[in-house]
Design a protein around this motif. Sequence first.
Motif, PDB file in Angstrom:
ATOM      1  N   ALA A 166       0.832  -1.210   0.000  1.00  0.00           N
ATOM      2  CA  ALA A 166       0.000   0.000   0.000  1.00  0.00           C
ATOM      3  C   ALA A 166       0.866   1.259   0.000  1.00  0.00           C
ATOM      4  O   ALA A 166       0.575   2.234  -0.717  1.00  0.00           O
ATOM      5  N   LEU A 167       1.948   1.249   0.774  1.00  0.00           N
ATOM      6  CA  LEU A 167       2.850   2.403   0.802  1.00  0.00           C
ATOM      7  C   LEU A 167       3.512   2.626  -0.555  1.00  0.00           C
ATOM      8  O   LEU A 167       3.629   3.763  -1.028  1.00  0.00           O
ATOM      9  N   ALA A 168       3.940   1.522  -1.186  1.00  0.00           N
ATOM     10  CA  ALA A 168       4.573   1.645  -2.506  1.00  0.00           C
ATOM     11  C   ALA A 168       3.581   2.205  -3.533  1.00  0.00           C
ATOM     12  O   ALA A 168       3.938   3.068  -4.353  1.00  0.00           O
ATOM     13  N   PHE A 169       2.346   1.738  -3.478  1.00  0.00           N
ATOM     14  CA  PHE A 169       1.327   2.241  -4.407  1.00  0.00           C
ATOM     15  C   PHE A 169       1.095   3.736  -4.206  1.00  0.00           C
ATOM     16  O   PHE A 169       1.041   4.511  -5.169  1.00  0.00           O
ATOM     17  N   LEU A 170       0.953   4.144  -2.949  1.00  0.00           N
ATOM     18  CA  LEU A 170       0.708   5.555  -2.676  1.00  0.00           C
ATOM     19  C   LEU A 170       1.876   6.426  -3.127  1.00  0.00           C
ATOM     20  O   LEU A 170       1.685   7.520  -3.669  1.00  0.00           O
ATOM     21  N   GLY A 171       3.093   5.926  -2.897  1.00  0.00           N
ATOM     22  CA  GLY A 171       4.256   6.700  -3.302  1.00  0.00           C
ATOM     23  C   GLY A 171       4.326   6.905  -4.803  1.00  0.00           C
ATOM     24  O   GLY A 171       4.576   8.018  -5.287  1.00  0.00           O
ATOM     25  N   ILE A 172       4.083   5.823  -5.548  1.00  0.00           N
ATOM     26  CA  ILE A 172       4.127   5.923  -7.018  1.00  0.00           C
ATOM     27  C   ILE A 172       2.958   6.770  -7.534  1.00  0.00           C
ATOM     28  O   ILE A 172       3.133   7.646  -8.389  1.00  0.00           O
ATOM     29  N   PHE A 173       1.768   6.522  -6.983  1.00  0.00           N
ATOM     30  CA  PHE A 173       0.584   7.233  -7.451  1.00  0.00           C
ATOM     31  C   PHE A 173       0.683   8.737  -7.181  1.00  0.00           C
ATOM     32  O   PHE A 173       0.488   9.561  -8.078  1.00  0.00           O
ATOM     33  N   LEU A 174       1.000   9.096  -5.951  1.00  0.00           N
ATOM     34  CA  LEU A 174       1.063  10.515  -5.602  1.00  0.00           C
ATOM     35  C   LEU A 174       2.231  11.207  -6.291  1.00  0.00           C
ATOM     36  O   LEU A 174       2.104  12.352  -6.746  1.00  0.00           O
ATOM     37  N   GLY A 175       3.353  10.506  -6.394  1.00  0.00           N
ATOM     38  CA  GLY A 175       4.498  11.104  -7.071  1.00  0.00           C
ATOM     39  C   GLY A 175       4.220  11.363  -8.537  1.00  0.00           C
ATOM     40  O   GLY A 175       4.651  12.387  -9.097  1.00  0.00           O
ATOM     41  N   HIS A 176       3.475  10.447  -9.175  1.00  0.00           N
ATOM     42  CA  HIS A 176       3.158  10.607 -10.602  1.00  0.00           C
ATOM     43  C   HIS A 176       2.067  11.654 -10.808  1.00  0.00           C
ATOM     44  O   HIS A 176       2.173  12.502 -11.709  1.00  0.00           O
ATOM     45  N   MET A 177       1.014  11.603  -9.977  1.00  0.00           N
ATOM     46  CA  MET A 177      -0.109  12.516 -10.173  1.00  0.00           C
ATOM     47  C   MET A 177       0.253  13.956  -9.806  1.00  0.00           C
ATOM     48  O   MET A 177      -0.161  14.907 -10.475  1.00  0.00           O
ATOM     49  N   LEU A 178       1.044  14.136  -8.743  1.00  0.00           N
ATOM     50  CA  LEU A 178       1.393  15.482  -8.288  1.00  0.00           C
ATOM     51  C   LEU A 178       2.718  15.974  -8.851  1.00  0.00           C
ATOM     52  O   LEU A 178       3.104  17.121  -8.600  1.00  0.00           O
ATOM     53  N   ASP A 179       3.396  15.071  -9.571  1.00  0.00           N
ATOM     54  CA  ASP A 179       4.702  15.396 -10.144  1.00  0.00           C
ATOM     55  C   ASP A 179       5.678  15.868  -9.057  1.00  0.00           C
ATOM     56  O   ASP A 179       6.410  16.831  -9.222  1.00  0.00           O
ATOM     57  N   LYS A 180       5.658  15.141  -7.951  1.00  0.00           N
ATOM     58  CA  LYS A 180       6.576  15.418  -6.849  1.00  0.00           C
ATOM     59  C   LYS A 180       7.494  14.207  -6.687  1.00  0.00           C
ATOM     60  O   LYS A 180       7.087  13.170  -6.173  1.00  0.00           O
ATOM     61  N   GLN A 181       8.739  14.358  -7.134  1.00  0.00           N
ATOM     62  CA  GLN A 181       9.644  13.216  -7.167  1.00  0.00           C
ATOM     63  C   GLN A 181      10.018  12.720  -5.765  1.00  0.00           C
ATOM     64  O   GLN A 181      10.357  11.550  -5.596  1.00  0.00           O
TER      65      GLN A 181
END
Length: 278
Positions: free
Chosen positions: A139-154
């Motif tokens: 779940a943490l990995a999913f949130l990290g990838i999803f939020l990083g991609h959607m918000l463009d925050k590396q």
Amino acid sequence: MLAEAFHSTADTGNELLLLLGMKRSARPPDPLHPYGHGKVLYFYSLLVAVYIFGFGGGLAFHHGITHLRHREPSSHVGWNYAVLALAAAFEFYSWRVSYRELLSQKDPGESIWDEIVGSKDPIVFTVFLEDSAALVGTALAFLGIFLGHMLDKQYLDPIPSILIGFLLTGVALLLGRESGALLVGERTNRARIEQIRRIIQAEPSVERVGDLLTMQLGPDEVLLNVDIRFRRGLDVGELESAIDRLESRIKHEEPTIQRIFIEADSLKQTAGSPAHAA
């Protein structure tokens, strides 16, 4: 994703270690190990804790810090989601099996946490904790990838790696504490000790029950050492008959009690052991 890869690799190694521990702990007693090899399983479960801490948690934490310092945009996001979905499905199935097994061993009125810290079988609570950590890590990995991609925050991608490292470290410390306590000679469950005391007190020839000491020799094997004051006036034959009755009833009510040593006043009587048979 790399942190979860470290996590999955650690889990695979852990299962192999536990299988090896189960096989080696099943060996029968020998002259060098008269009480059997049951504690070998506790040793291997302790190795699992060290393995989780050193390999899984350490590498995940290191990767997260490195990636945070040298940020890169996430790539192949679709494939990442697909892999995480499959991992979550497999981990949930394994978690469900371990959870049901944990429930089957739980005494009435106990919580899952009570069963984890009180269980004498490291296989069940180790797999359950590993699978629980795996689901949280996914779940943490999913949130990290999803939020990083959607918000463009590396920086949102490596942070879950660090959290996964902390998660694995916490699980490793808990497993190490429980496995270490069993390895050095933890007593059996309180409910079992009270049941044994009630069985002994129900014997008419018993006057008083003194020290009642137990030690877990393996998941399904317990050593019992008890000091009993019998009624005065019993001859040797009556004393032996009383001890035999106690041995039979204890083993019938609590099959995990494999070795029983009874001290009657100043005379030590041994029941249910190779020494008794001799």
